[in-house]
Design an enzyme around this catalytic site. Structure first.
Site, PDB file in Angstrom:
ATOM      1  CB  SER A 164     -82.353-116.120 -21.564  1.00 38.38           C
ATOM      2  OG  SER A 164     -82.767-115.126 -22.460  1.00 38.38           O
ATOM      3  CG  ASP A 326     -80.205-113.923 -26.242  1.00 41.46           C
ATOM      4  OD1 ASP A 326     -80.980-113.269 -25.509  1.00 41.46           O
ATOM      5  OD2 ASP A 326     -80.277-115.164 -26.350  1.00 41.46           O
TER       6      ASP A 326
END
Length: 605
Positions: A164, A326
């Site tokens: 991430s 995301d």
């Protein structure tokens, strides 16, 4: 190898552990690192590399790439996948697992001889060795594509290889359950145990030819098409979106991640004009050359190049995905010429209110009692205030999208309509495309909202002020104190619990309610038992003060931090700056009286 247990013993034990690693390791780079320690008889080095094992939790694995059991590498991935496969076979039965399969995706992270694609290929190789079908995306994908595949293909699990927004040296292994949500307890502990029981590689794995295996399916074209078809259904103004008079010009950054290939398509699916890319950050680059910490949540520092691009191209809105796309950060140019960076709570409030109003506009006869929005317990309660005033439902979960995703799944299975969920750390799930945070989808929805607001003659920031005036001038103050001494943190929370006689005041601020999700105490419940899940392995207490302020104190699961999240609802009609000043005074009292005494003693010792 001695597995996951911390190994204390003589030098021979560590030499044996190193030899076992070299025997099993499939990566010449990491194997050479351990071999060099063996050759030098560097027992301390072996102990540091092999003395403990990465803990598999509800977020899967995440750590720096490197050699040994403490890092992300090919052997650790093989061992993890072997344990996961065995666990799934025990849970669903071998035939069901083989038939339904596992979804696999990866990002662009790379370090020396290690990279995300190889981690995904080894995962696929382990699965097909057990006769398990795998849906392995070709090329880098945004994280939401993995839970989307789980749902579309009815998989038993999904794996996304990504770290991430972590620093460039890190990588991760995020696991989704069969319901398309990140796993929750007890699955994490059971998978962890299965990993320990399957450490020895079952065979030599061929990653060069695994994509050609009959059980390895490339779903990229089919599922990307379906994903953007699903995304397009969230557009309520598709025909209007390209009209020049309402166009809000957007600058976009992928933060050196994978987002551009996907968010550009979400804009196209909404018929929105293309955004202006931040060229220095638009393509995937594992070196992250312009940002030391590629997290758009960091605000103005991380978004500086975006502001420069926006200003040179007359853009008034900045959208930023984190590297695996995301999450979504947003900033807007104010009339003063300053950039306003919206907090995750503000974006969540804006999107949640938008989704509700648009749903009711298109479904005026809908039963509001069947409509739900969800937020984590440390996120703003302003959306709850909106829900209460408008007559729909707000649900609170523990921190993390794993909890919100599973709550969404349960509510939808019960026939409820879940419109939106969010967490304050710029994570948003709009609609029913996936049951996880999705920055690709959220970016297009936010841009469409901004254009419709412009049509009404207001900016996003002005609209937010209107929401404050209507539902309350909510303001938050979130921060942390660092503490590298776990016993000190234990002393802090022991003092706050006071052997079950919890505090009734903090300074001059009376406390109305206490929820302790470490012990399971909740003063607001008839039996004083908390409704939300309880975990004795982490510290978390929430105080509700009589003046409406809510303060949550919790430890971080990944950093030596004691975090606090404080919010005041204020009162309708109050100046928000006055609310902010009052909250700042109360937070200072909370930090000084609740958190600081033991820390002061630690600093003096």
């Amino acid at each position: 190898m001695r597995g996951s247990q911390k190994m204390d013993g003589d030098n021979a034990t560590w030499i044996e552990a190193g030899q076992q690693w070299v025997e099993w390791d499939v990566n010449e780079g990491t194997k050479a690192e351990i071999q060099a320690l063996l050759d030098a008889e560097d027992v301390d080095g072996l102990r540091q590399k092999l003395g403990k094992r990465l803990e598999f939790g509800t977020a899967g694995l995440r750590a720096a790439m490197g050699s040994g059991t403490v890092c992300m590498n090919d052997l650790v991935i093989i061992q993890t996948m072997q344990g996961l496969c065995k666990y799934l076979e025990g849970l669903y039965g071998t035939e069901d697992v083989q038939t339904r399969g596992i979804a696999l995706g990866y990002d662009h992270r790379s370090h020396d001889t290690l990279n995300s694609e190889k981690f995904a290929l080894y995962s696929a190789a382990v699965a097909v060795s057990r006769g398990i079908k795998v849906y392995l995306y070709k090329g880098f994908v945004a994280t939401p594509l993995v839970p989307f595949c789980v749902d579309q293909m009815n998989c038993v699990a999904g794996i996304m290889v990504t770290a991430s927004h972590n620093p460039k040296a890190d990588n991760g292994y995020k696991v989704y359950g069969a319901n398309g949500s990140q796993i929750i307890p007890p699955h994490d502990a059971l998978i962890s145990q299965s990993i320990l029981e399957n450490l020895a590689p079952w065979q030599e794995y061929d990653i060069e030819n695994v994509r050609d295996h009959e059980l390895c399916i490339d779903p990229t074209e089919e599922l990307c098409t379906k994903y953007f078809e699903a995304v397009s259904e969230l557009s309520r103004y598709t025909e209007e979106n390209s009209e020049p008079e309402i166009h809000v010009k957007v600058a976009y950054t992928a933060m050196h991640g994978v987002g551009h290939a996907f968010t550009s398509r979400s804009f196209a699916a909404f018929n929105l004009p293309p955004y202006v890319p931040v060229e220095q950050q638009i393509q995937p680059d594992p070196e992250f050359p312009t940002v030391a910490f590629p997290n758009p949540e960091e605000g103005k520092g991380a978004l500086q190049l975006s502001f420069e691009t926006a200003e040179s191209n007359d853009c008034t809105l900045v959208l930023a995905n984190d590297p695996d796309a995301d999450r979504l950060a947003v900033a807007e140019l104010l009339p003063s010429g300053q950039w306003y960076v919206f907090t995750g709570n503000e974006i969540g409030t804006l999107l949640g209110h938008w989704e509700y109003t648009q749903y009711m506009r298109l479904n005026p006869e809908a039963d509001k009692e069947q409509i739900y929005v969800i937020a984590s317990t440390v996120s703003s309660k302003m959306l709850r205030a909106i829900a209460r005033k408008e007559g729909f439902n707000f649900v609170e979960t523990l921190t993390g999208f794993k909890w919100m995703g599973n709550a969404t799944s349960e509510l939808r299975n019960a026939g409820k309509t879940v419109l939106f969920s969010f967490e304050e750390a710029i994570g948003f799930c709009v609609g029913s495309v996936v049951k996880d945070k999705d920055g690709v989808c959220a970016a297009a929805v936010f841009a469409e909202m901004a254009q419709q607001l412009k049509k009404q003659g207001v900016t996003v920031h002005e609209h937010l002020q209107h929401l404050y005036a209507t539902y309350g001038p909510y303001t938050t103050q979130n921060h942390y104190v660092k503490c590298y001494d776990p016993p000190t943190i234990q002393c802090i929370f022991a003092r706050l619990r006071n052997e079950g006689r919890y505090w009734h005041t903090c300074g001059n601020y009376p406390i109305a309610g206490i929820r302790d999700l470490t012990t399971g105490f909740d003063s607001d419940q008839p039996d004083n038992k908390a409704i939300l899940p309880v975990s004795s392995s982490s510290e978390m207490i929430t105080y509700t003060f009589k003046n409406g302020v809510v303060a949550t104190l919790r430890t971080s699961g990944t950093e030596p931090k004691l975090k606090y999240y404080c919010e005041s609802p204020g009162q309708i009609g109050m100046d928000r700056e006055d609310v902010q000043r009052e909250l700042a005074d109360q937070v200072a009292c909370i930090v000084e009286e609740m958190l600081q005494p033991e820390l002061n003693n630690l600093e003096r010792s």
